[in-house]
Design an enzyme around this catalytic site. Structure first.
Site, PDB file in Angstrom:
ATOM      1  CE1 TYR A 133      -3.245   2.816   0.267  1.00 59.82           C
ATOM      2  CE2 TYR A 133      -3.894   1.988   2.421  1.00 59.82           C
ATOM      3  CZ  TYR A 133      -4.082   2.859   1.373  1.00 59.82           C
ATOM      4  OH  TYR A 133      -5.094   3.780   1.433  1.00 59.82           O
ATOM      5  CE  LYS A 161      -5.818   1.127  -2.059  1.00 58.38           C
ATOM      6  NZ  LYS A 161      -5.562   2.489  -1.544  1.00 58.38           N
TER       7      LYS A 161
END
Length: 294
Positions: A133, A161
């Site tokens: 992330y 991501k």
């Protein structure tokens, strides 16, 4: 699991941080029924940093029961301490998660080696696939392409991501990351107002805030862009523009609570110290939703 639309719902809680089970269950059922490609539980939109370990595990248990195997469940396990993140990863697996999402939450600024070792520990704690992330707006840490490449060699690290690229060069960034990562490694983006551009440029996934409460229009946008239908993607993205404006002005986290109330999905205030958006902005939220659902 790491392709298409991943929907990130809020986590309804009371003022003491206790998860509202019935409300969360309704949200998860709504997303699974809409047939999103995955559900991102306890992401930034899900307010994971505001919840205790016990409530985070309980949220996974509630979501797992509600989803009933219809849609993969990706669970955020970010925490300040490595041992806490490892424990959260194990909790998530035991409670029924299908994948994990890890941001390097910090108070002291972290360097690349510290983040690598943090991921090494968490990725090795379970056999679940893990998403990097990269969320510098919140964590103040930016993953370099070299660090993403290094992490992608870990057996369970399966995806990243990404935030929207500063210069808007999605195609160039995706091409560079594909050269640095193993075949099949998924490259996805957050930042809802850039989703159409990212997917048209070849991104694998759209990690979406708005899809957590408005899955059908978000799915339509995702499918058009993934099919390469630029005109339809642009039309749908334009319909979202009033909502993107609200997200940029007030922060998507706050606006999602207003959307939930407008749709009568749940009624809860954001966790303090975060305050709701001003009352005078609520008619704009209603109008933005009507533009999408009308």
């Amino acid at each position: 699991m790491f392709r298409g639309l991943s929907a990130f719902p809020p986590t309804p809680t009371d003022a003491e941080g206790t998860v509202q089970a019935e409300a969360l269950s309704r949200l998860i059922d709504r997303l699974a029924t809409a047939a999103v490609d995955s559900i991102g539980l306890l992401g930034s939109t899900g307010g994971y940093a505001f919840l205790s370990r016990e409530e985070r595990r309980r949220a996974v248990e509630i979501a797992r029961e509600a989803v009933d195997g219809r849609t993969p469940l990706i669970v955020g396990v970010g925490a300040l301490r490595t041992d806490a993140a490892v424990a959260l990863a194990r909790d998530a697996k035991q409670a029924g998660a299908d994948g994990l999402l890890l941001a390097p939450v910090s108070y002291t600024p972290l360097n690349d080696e510290e983040v690598y070792r943090h991921f090494l520990a968490v990725a090795g704690a379970t056999d679940l696939p893990l998403v990097i992330y990269n969320n510098p707006g919140t964590t103040k840490f930016t993953f370099s392409p070299d660090l993403i490449s290094r992490l992608s060699d870990l057996p369970t690290v399966a995806a990243v991501k990404m935030p929207l690229p500063a210069g808007g060069d999605f195609a160039g960034e995706i091409a560079d990351l594909r050269q640095r990562t193993p075949p099949g490694f998924s490259i996805g983006y957050s930042g809802d107002w850039g989703a159409a551009h990212a997917l048209l440029a070849g991104a694998d996934a759209f990690y979406s805030v708005v899809a957590g409460l408005l899955p059908k229009p978000a799915l339509a946008l995702t499918r058009a862009a993934r099919a390469g239908n630029a005109d339809e993607a642009a039309r749908l993205d334009a319909a979202f523009e009033p909502l993107w404006t609200l997200f940029k002005q007030f922060g998507s986290f706050r606006v999602m609570y207003a959307i939930a109330a407008e749709l009568d999905l749940f009624h809860a205030a954001p966790p303090r110290p975060v305050l709701p958006i001003p009352d005078e902005a609520l008619p704009r939220v209603a109008a933005a939703i009507e533009a999408l659902e009308g």
